[in-house]
Design a protein around this motif. Structure first.
Motif, PDB file in Angstrom:
ATOM      1  N   GLU A  63       0.792  -1.232   0.000  1.00 43.06           N
ATOM      2  CA  GLU A  63       0.000   0.000   0.000  1.00 43.06           C
ATOM      3  C   GLU A  63       0.830   1.291   0.000  1.00 43.06           C
ATOM      4  O   GLU A  63       0.331   2.331  -0.436  1.00 43.06           O
ATOM      5  CB  GLU A  63      -0.906   0.004   1.238  1.00 43.06           C
ATOM      6  N   PHE A  64       2.063   1.244   0.493  1.00 44.40           N
ATOM      7  CA  PHE A  64       2.785   2.503   0.754  1.00 44.40           C
ATOM      8  C   PHE A  64       4.134   2.560   0.028  1.00 44.40           C
ATOM      9  O   PHE A  64       4.756   1.528  -0.227  1.00 44.40           O
ATOM     10  CB  PHE A  64       2.994   2.666   2.265  1.00 44.40           C
ATOM     11  N   ASN A  65       4.593   3.757  -0.277  1.00 49.26           N
ATOM     12  CA  ASN A  65       5.928   3.927  -0.871  1.00 49.26           C
ATOM     13  C   ASN A  65       6.784   4.922  -0.088  1.00 49.26           C
ATOM     14  O   ASN A  65       7.753   5.461  -0.607  1.00 49.26           O
ATOM     15  CB  ASN A  65       5.844   4.326  -2.344  1.00 49.26           C
ATOM     16  N   SER A  66       6.395   5.140   1.180  1.00 45.82           N
ATOM     17  CA  SER A  66       7.211   5.934   2.099  1.00 45.82           C
ATOM     18  C   SER A  66       6.928   5.443   3.517  1.00 45.82           C
ATOM     19  O   SER A  66       5.780   5.061   3.814  1.00 45.82           O
ATOM     20  CB  SER A  66       6.861   7.432   1.975  1.00 45.82           C
ATOM     21  N   ILE A  67       7.941   5.429   4.352  1.00 51.51           N
ATOM     22  CA  ILE A  67       7.708   5.078   5.754  1.00 51.51           C
ATOM     23  C   ILE A  67       8.409   6.070   6.665  1.00 51.51           C
ATOM     24  O   ILE A  67       9.390   6.723   6.278  1.00 51.51           O
ATOM     25  CB  ILE A  67       8.151   3.629   6.115  1.00 51.51           C
ATOM     26  N   THR A  68       7.872   6.181   7.868  1.00 54.95           N
ATOM     27  CA  THR A  68       8.421   7.023   8.932  1.00 54.95           C
ATOM     28  C   THR A  68       8.538   6.149  10.171  1.00 54.95           C
ATOM     29  O   THR A  68       7.608   5.395  10.482  1.00 54.95           O
ATOM     30  CB  THR A  68       7.464   8.193   9.238  1.00 54.95           C
ATOM     31  N   ALA A  69       9.648   6.214  10.879  1.00 53.23           N
ATOM     32  CA  ALA A  69       9.767   5.481  12.143  1.00 53.23           C
ATOM     33  C   ALA A  69       8.893   6.168  13.172  1.00 53.23           C
ATOM     34  O   ALA A  69       9.097   7.362  13.464  1.00 53.23           O
ATOM     35  CB  ALA A  69      11.224   5.463  12.602  1.00 53.23           C
ATOM     36  N   GLU A  70       7.920   5.436  13.713  1.00 52.79           N
ATOM     37  CA  GLU A  70       7.010   6.051  14.691  1.00 52.79           C
ATOM     38  C   GLU A  70       7.785   6.587  15.891  1.00 52.79           C
ATOM     39  O   GLU A  70       7.493   7.672  16.394  1.00 52.79           O
ATOM     40  CB  GLU A  70       5.968   5.035  15.153  1.00 52.79           C
ATOM     41  N   ASN A  71       8.805   5.826  16.338  1.00 50.73           N
ATOM     42  CA  ASN A  71       9.593   6.248  17.508  1.00 50.73           C
ATOM     43  C   ASN A  71      11.095   6.027  17.358  1.00 50.73           C
ATOM     44  O   ASN A  71      11.881   6.706  18.012  1.00 50.73           O
ATOM     45  CB  ASN A  71       9.117   5.483  18.746  1.00 50.73           C
ATOM     46  N   ALA A  72      11.498   5.089  16.528  1.00 52.36           N
ATOM     47  CA  ALA A  72      12.879   4.590  16.562  1.00 52.36           C
ATOM     48  C   ALA A  72      13.937   5.617  16.223  1.00 52.36           C
ATOM     49  O   ALA A  72      15.101   5.448  16.607  1.00 52.36           O
ATOM     50  CB  ALA A  72      13.002   3.393  15.613  1.00 52.36           C
ATOM     51  N   MET A  73      13.579   6.689  15.518  1.00 48.22           N
ATOM     52  CA  MET A  73      14.576   7.677  15.125  1.00 48.22           C
ATOM     53  C   MET A  73      14.497   8.966  15.957  1.00 48.22           C
ATOM     54  O   MET A  73      15.115   9.966  15.603  1.00 48.22           O
ATOM     55  CB  MET A  73      14.443   7.995  13.636  1.00 48.22           C
ATOM     56  N   LYS A  74      13.717   8.901  17.040  1.00 43.92           N
ATOM     57  CA  LYS A  74      13.630  10.087  17.902  1.00 43.92           C
ATOM     58  C   LYS A  74      14.866  10.157  18.793  1.00 43.92           C
ATOM     59  O   LYS A  74      15.615   9.170  18.935  1.00 43.92           O
ATOM     60  CB  LYS A  74      12.355  10.022  18.732  1.00 43.92           C
ATOM     61  N   MET A  75      15.060  11.299  19.440  1.00 44.36           N
ATOM     62  CA  MET A  75      16.314  11.559  20.166  1.00 44.36           C
ATOM     63  C   MET A  75      16.576  10.520  21.253  1.00 44.36           C
ATOM     64  O   MET A  75      17.648   9.908  21.292  1.00 44.36           O
ATOM     65  CB  MET A  75      16.281  12.959  20.789  1.00 44.36           C
ATOM     66  N   ALA A  76      15.635  10.292  22.155  1.00 43.66           N
ATOM     67  CA  ALA A  76      15.917   9.391  23.283  1.00 43.66           C
ATOM     68  C   ALA A  76      16.071   7.942  22.838  1.00 43.66           C
ATOM     69  O   ALA A  76      17.020   7.265  23.235  1.00 43.66           O
ATOM     70  CB  ALA A  76      14.824   9.519  24.336  1.00 43.66           C
ATOM     71  N   PRO A  77      15.174   7.418  21.987  1.00 44.88           N
ATOM     72  CA  PRO A  77      15.374   6.037  21.527  1.00 44.88           C
ATOM     73  C   PRO A  77      16.706   5.830  20.807  1.00 44.88           C
ATOM     74  O   PRO A  77      17.335   4.790  20.933  1.00 44.88           O
ATOM     75  CB  PRO A  77      14.185   5.801  20.586  1.00 44.88           C
ATOM     76  N   LEU A  78      17.162   6.826  20.061  1.00 43.03           N
ATOM     77  CA  LEU A  78      18.423   6.690  19.309  1.00 43.03           C
ATOM     78  C   LEU A  78      19.654   6.978  20.163  1.00 43.03           C
ATOM     79  O   LEU A  78      20.718   6.412  19.966  1.00 43.03           O
ATOM     80  CB  LEU A  78      18.444   7.694  18.142  1.00 43.03           C
ATOM     81  N   HIS A  79      19.515   7.878  21.144  1.00 40.98           N
ATOM     82  CA  HIS A  79      20.691   8.436  21.832  1.00 40.98           C
ATOM     83  C   HIS A  79      20.428   8.478  23.330  1.00 40.98           C
ATOM     84  O   HIS A  79      20.365   9.566  23.923  1.00 40.98           O
ATOM     85  CB  HIS A  79      20.934   9.840  21.274  1.00 40.98           C
ATOM     86  N   PRO A  80      20.285   7.299  23.920  1.00 39.33           N
ATOM     87  CA  PRO A  80      19.844   7.247  25.328  1.00 39.33           C
ATOM     88  C   PRO A  80      20.859   7.797  26.337  1.00 39.33           C
ATOM     89  O   PRO A  80      20.485   8.239  27.407  1.00 39.33           O
ATOM     90  CB  PRO A  80      19.613   5.756  25.565  1.00 39.33           C
ATOM     91  N   GLU A  81      22.137   7.732  25.956  1.00 40.36           N
ATOM     92  CA  GLU A  81      23.178   8.309  26.833  1.00 40.36           C
ATOM     93  C   GLU A  81      24.126   9.129  25.960  1.00 40.36           C
ATOM     94  O   GLU A  81      24.270   8.854  24.766  1.00 40.36           O
ATOM     95  CB  GLU A  81      23.955   7.182  27.533  1.00 40.36           C
ATOM     96  N   GLU A  82      24.791  10.097  26.574  1.00 36.79           N
ATOM     97  CA  GLU A  82      25.616  11.025  25.787  1.00 36.79           C
ATOM     98  C   GLU A  82      26.632  10.283  24.922  1.00 36.79           C
ATOM     99  O   GLU A  82      26.878  10.669  23.780  1.00 36.79           O
ATOM    100  CB  GLU A  82      26.337  12.012  26.695  1.00 36.79           C
ATOM    101  N   ASN A  83      27.199   9.201  25.443  1.00 36.35           N
ATOM    102  CA  ASN A  83      28.225   8.484  24.659  1.00 36.35           C
ATOM    103  C   ASN A  83      27.736   7.147  24.132  1.00 36.35           C
ATOM    104  O   ASN A  83      28.523   6.232  23.869  1.00 36.35           O
ATOM    105  CB  ASN A  83      29.472   8.305  25.529  1.00 36.35           C
TER     106      ASN A  83
END
Ligand code: G3I
Length: 361
Positions: A63-83
């Motif tokens: 059905e679709f030809n574009s997707i968006t990560a509902e949460n996976a690419m947001k700041m906290a899910p991607l970068h939970p700690e500074e390092n």
């Protein structure tokens, strides 16, 4: 092909006679939303890594030809700690998209919600300075946008920075520490990391006149200052009683007049009245029964029919329409004391009547 269509004609008639959900006489089972709209704009959907591995994954590809990560690419899910970054979920979504030749919208590089707490604090637990916070924002955006350079065609760079009340800027750690500077800086950092990505400001209630005026003012200021911004994401968390056709057309006209691309980035149409999915009316939760009544279905299909008529009318200004979640099986709108039914596919992943209104033009 002709034989398949004939079979489906007979099947559709039989289904109608059996009282099963209405379907048009002719159904091409190979076609999905993306095919019906291939001459208009990409049709996208917000996804989770789990869905891509299940039956939803097959529906998404059809059905679709574009997707968006509902949460996976947001700041906290991607970068939970500074390092420490956590790439697995985001990378799995990117791999799915590349395997299936699907475009990816990045969501999002800077938001007041789902931002990691460490971003704003020093080792003593005090707020960091403006310089430190902007450095951390730059590091985050540079790392993320560089990783997906050339693979993500559009980013929601800044999400929901405008206030819903009578003030201008939403009160957040970003605005508290940097004033409004974080917005322009976020776009500059993103453009430096991936000059070819289309950069969007994304927000909701963009058809609500007072908020629309403030967003317009923000965007005009950014453009006048030469900030690299290409488009505005109108989230489109709508309901059976909003927006009106007039409000929607006004928003498209206003933001297009700035020379910005328009994308509807998080479309769903709640079956409960009120703005932002009908969650709260005058601050009170609506306590209503959770069944999907025929009246709800009729109201919803009329709203979907209208908004897609407007989308097609302004096809020259719109470069994408993305649904927020795949089907009524799961929607972010559930909870709050009730179940919602805001999408084009039911919990069995079958097209609802509204689907056929959207594709039948
Ligand atoms: O991943 C954790 C999990 O480990 C934990 O056990 C669980 C229970 O606390 O929470 C999980 O995180 C949740 C996350 O969704 C992933 O499921 C968060 O609590 C929950 O707050 C988060 O909700 C997301 C919400 O943004 C966050 O504000 C929704 O799924 C997502 O649909 C929603 O999407 C936003 C857009 O990004 C921006 N526009 C509005 C839209 C709707 O709010």
């Amino acid at each position: 092909m002709y034989k398949k269509t004939l079979i489906y004609c007979a099947g559709a008639v039989a289904l109608c006679m059996a009282g099963v959900a209405w379907r048009p006489a002719r159904i091409d089972t190979d076609k999905g939303l993306k095919d019906y709209y291939k001459k208009y704009f990409p049709i996208g959907v917000a996804v989770t890594p789990r869905e891509l591995k299940s039956e939803e994954g097959k529906l998404i590809v059809k059905e679709f030809n574009s997707i968006t990560a509902e949460n996976a690419m947001k700041m906290a899910p991607l970068h939970p700690e500074e390092n420490r970054y956590y790439w697995n979920d985001a990378d799995s979504i990117m791999a799915f998209a590349q395997r299936n030749h699907i475009k990816v919208r990045g969501h999002n590089l800077c938001w007041h919600a789902q931002a990691p707490a460490w971003m704003f604090k020093d080792s003593a637990g005090n707020d960091v300075s403006k310089e430190v916070l902007l450095k951390r924002l730059k590091d985050h955006i540079t790392t993320v946008a560089s990783r997906y350079k050339g693979k993500i065609y559009a980013w929601d760079v800044v999400n929901e920075a405008i206030a819903d009340d009578t003030t201008f800027l939403r009160k957040s750690k970003w605005s508290q520490i940097t004033g409004q500077d974080f917005i322009a800086k976020a776009f500059e950092y993103a453009h430096a990391a991936d000059p070819k990505a289309a950069l969007f400001y994304n927000d909701y209630n963009t058809e609500q006149p007072a908020k629309r005026e403030k967003i317009y003012k923000l965007l005009k200021g950014l453009l006048d200052a030469g900030v690299p911004i290409n488009g505005v994401g109108l989230q489109a968390h709508w309901s059976v009683n909003n927006p009106s056709r007039e409000e929607l057309e006004k928003s498209i006209q206003m933001f297009s007049s700035l020379g910005l691309q328009i994308q509807f980035t998080e479309l769903d149409i709640s079956v409960y009245s009120g703005r932002q999915g009908g969650q709260l009316i005058n601050g009170q939760q609506q306590q209503v029964k959770s069944e999907f009544t025929p009246e709800m279905e009729q109201q919803q299909l009329e709203k979907y029919k209208m908004v897609f008529e407007v989308f097609r009318k302004y096809r020259k200004n719109i470069t994408g329409v993305t649904f927020w979640n795949v089907s009524d099986r799961y929607t972010w709108l559930n909870g709050r004391g009730r179940k919602n039914y805001p999408l084009l596919f039911n919990a069995d992943l079958q097209p609802k009547k509204a689907y056929w209104e959207v594709v039948n033009f």
